[in-house]
Structure formats: structure tokens, C-alpha cells
Scaffold this motif. Structure first.
Motif, short mmCIF file in Angstrom:
data_model
loop_
_atom_site.label_atom_id
_atom_site.label_comp_id
_atom_site.label_asym_id
_atom_site.label_seq_id
_atom_site.Cartn_x
_atom_site.Cartn_y
_atom_site.Cartn_z
N SER A 24 0.87 -1.18 0.00
CA SER A 24 0.00 0.00 0.00
C SER A 24 0.90 1.23 0.00
CB SER A 24 -0.89 0.02 1.23
OG SER A 24 -1.84 -1.00 1.17
N ASN A 36 -3.99 9.88 0.60
CA ASN A 36 -4.44 9.14 -0.57
C ASN A 36 -3.72 7.79 -0.53
OD1 ASN A 36 -4.08 8.40 -3.67
ND2 ASN A 36 -5.86 9.74 -3.47
N ASN A 38 -3.19 3.84 -2.12
CA ASN A 38 -3.34 2.97 -3.27
C ASN A 38 -2.62 1.66 -3.03
OD1 ASN A 38 -4.43 4.72 -5.74
ND2 ASN A 38 -3.10 6.00 -4.48
N SER A 39 -3.07 0.60 -3.68
CA SER A 39 -2.36 -0.67 -3.67
C SER A 39 -1.63 -0.81 -4.99
CB SER A 39 -3.35 -1.83 -3.51
OG SER A 39 -3.96 -1.78 -2.25
N ILE A 40 -0.36 -1.22 -4.91
CA ILE A 40 0.44 -1.42 -6.12
C ILE A 40 1.26 -2.69 -5.95
CG2 ILE A 40 0.51 1.04 -6.70
CD1 ILE A 40 3.34 1.17 -5.62
N SER A 59 -1.74 8.47 -13.39
CA SER A 59 -2.26 8.17 -12.06
C SER A 59 -2.20 9.40 -11.15
CB SER A 59 -1.42 7.05 -11.44
OG SER A 59 -1.69 6.91 -10.08
N ILE A 61 -1.34 9.28 -8.24
CA ILE A 61 -0.10 9.09 -7.48
C ILE A 61 1.00 10.01 -8.02
CG2 ILE A 61 1.77 7.46 -6.96
CD1 ILE A 61 -0.38 5.21 -7.07
#
Length: 150
Positions: A24, A36, A38-40, A59, A61
Motif C-alpha cells: 500500500s 491518498n 493505493n495498492s500497487i 495516475s 499518485i
């Protein structure tokens, strides 16, 4: 590593981040200033002080990092949960030799902290599977990992 703060990845965590893995990523939202998350999975530890990852260059990100470089990575491994914080920068807007428009981002690690609650350990790390064409996924994963090694 419990109750310790390190300034780099140790020999136990470094190899765990040298293969594709579920993590994460937390950034500071460039519009709201709030968190914010995100999962990557395209992640690679270049060395004990630098972690690279690849994401779609459109993105949120990428915009968040350009606006505020402070990031945190949450990873599971070695029986625990770790928070890795540092400053990120976009190294490449578009990775070469990768068919998707992916940005390459590098984190300069400032802190590695074991954040698992007292008296417990992780017995099963999160696992994931790609839900699209297996051969295409393997080919793309290979291209992205090779691109992060450059």
C-alpha cells in the motif's frame, strides 16, 4: 525490528522488496492535502536506501508526488507489518521498452518502522493474482521489472 526505527532496509526486508509484491502506498493528495492510499505491486528495492515502483503515468499518485514528495509504503513480510517512509520523485515520465505508459518513481528512504501491534505476528501475507491474460501479464511484469532495474 520491533520498536526500532531504522534509516534503511535491513537484510531481512531488502530481498522481499526485490520481487513483485503487494504493498500500500500513501501519498498526500495534491487537491485536498489529505491522505491518498493505493495498492500497487510493481515495486523493487534498488538498494537499502531506495525503492522504485511503476504506475500509470496518468495516475493521481504521480500528480501527488510532484506536488508533495512525502510518501509512506506499508508492506507485510518477515512475520510483521512495516511502514517505510521517505521522499519520492518521478525518475521517468514514461518507462522505455514498456508498452504501457508507466512512470518510474523512486523513494529515498528516511525511516523503516515495524508497526505490528504488540504480541502478534503475520502468519499469512496477502496474495494476489492477475485476472487478465496470464501470458500477457507475465510478459508485462518482466518488462516492467527490467525497466525498474535500469
Amino acid at each position: 525490528m520491533a520498536n526500532q526505527v531504522e534509516t534503511k532496509l535491513g537484510e531481512e526486508l531488502l530481498p522481499l522488496l526485490q520481487e513483485e509484491r503487494y504493498i500500500s502506498l500513501s501519498t498526500v493528495d495534491h487537491e485536498t492535502g489529505g491522505p491518498n492510499v493505493n495498492s500497487i505491486s510493481w515495486v523493487y528495492a534498488k538498494d537499502e536506501k531506495h525503492v522504485r515502483f511503476a504506475v500509470d503515468n496518468r495516475s493521481r499518485i504521480v500528480e501527488n508526488i510532484k506536488s508533495n514528495p512525502h510518501v509512506a509504503v506499508l508492506m507485510f513480510g518477515a512475520g510483521s507489518t512495516y511502514s517505510i517512509t521517505g521522499n519520492a520523485k518521478v525518475v521517468q515520465e514514461k518507462m522505455e521498452d514498456v508498452p504501457l505508459k508507466l512512470a518510474l518513481v523512486e523513494i529515498h528512504i528516511s525511516e523503516v518502522r515495524d508497526v505490528m501491534f504488540y504480541g502478534s505476528r503475520i502468519i499469512n501475507e496477502p496474495k494476489f493474482e492477475k485476472t487478465y491474460d496470464k501470458e500477457a501479464a507475465e510478459k508485462l511484469d518482466k518488462q516492467v521489472m527490467e525497466g525498474m532495474l535500469k
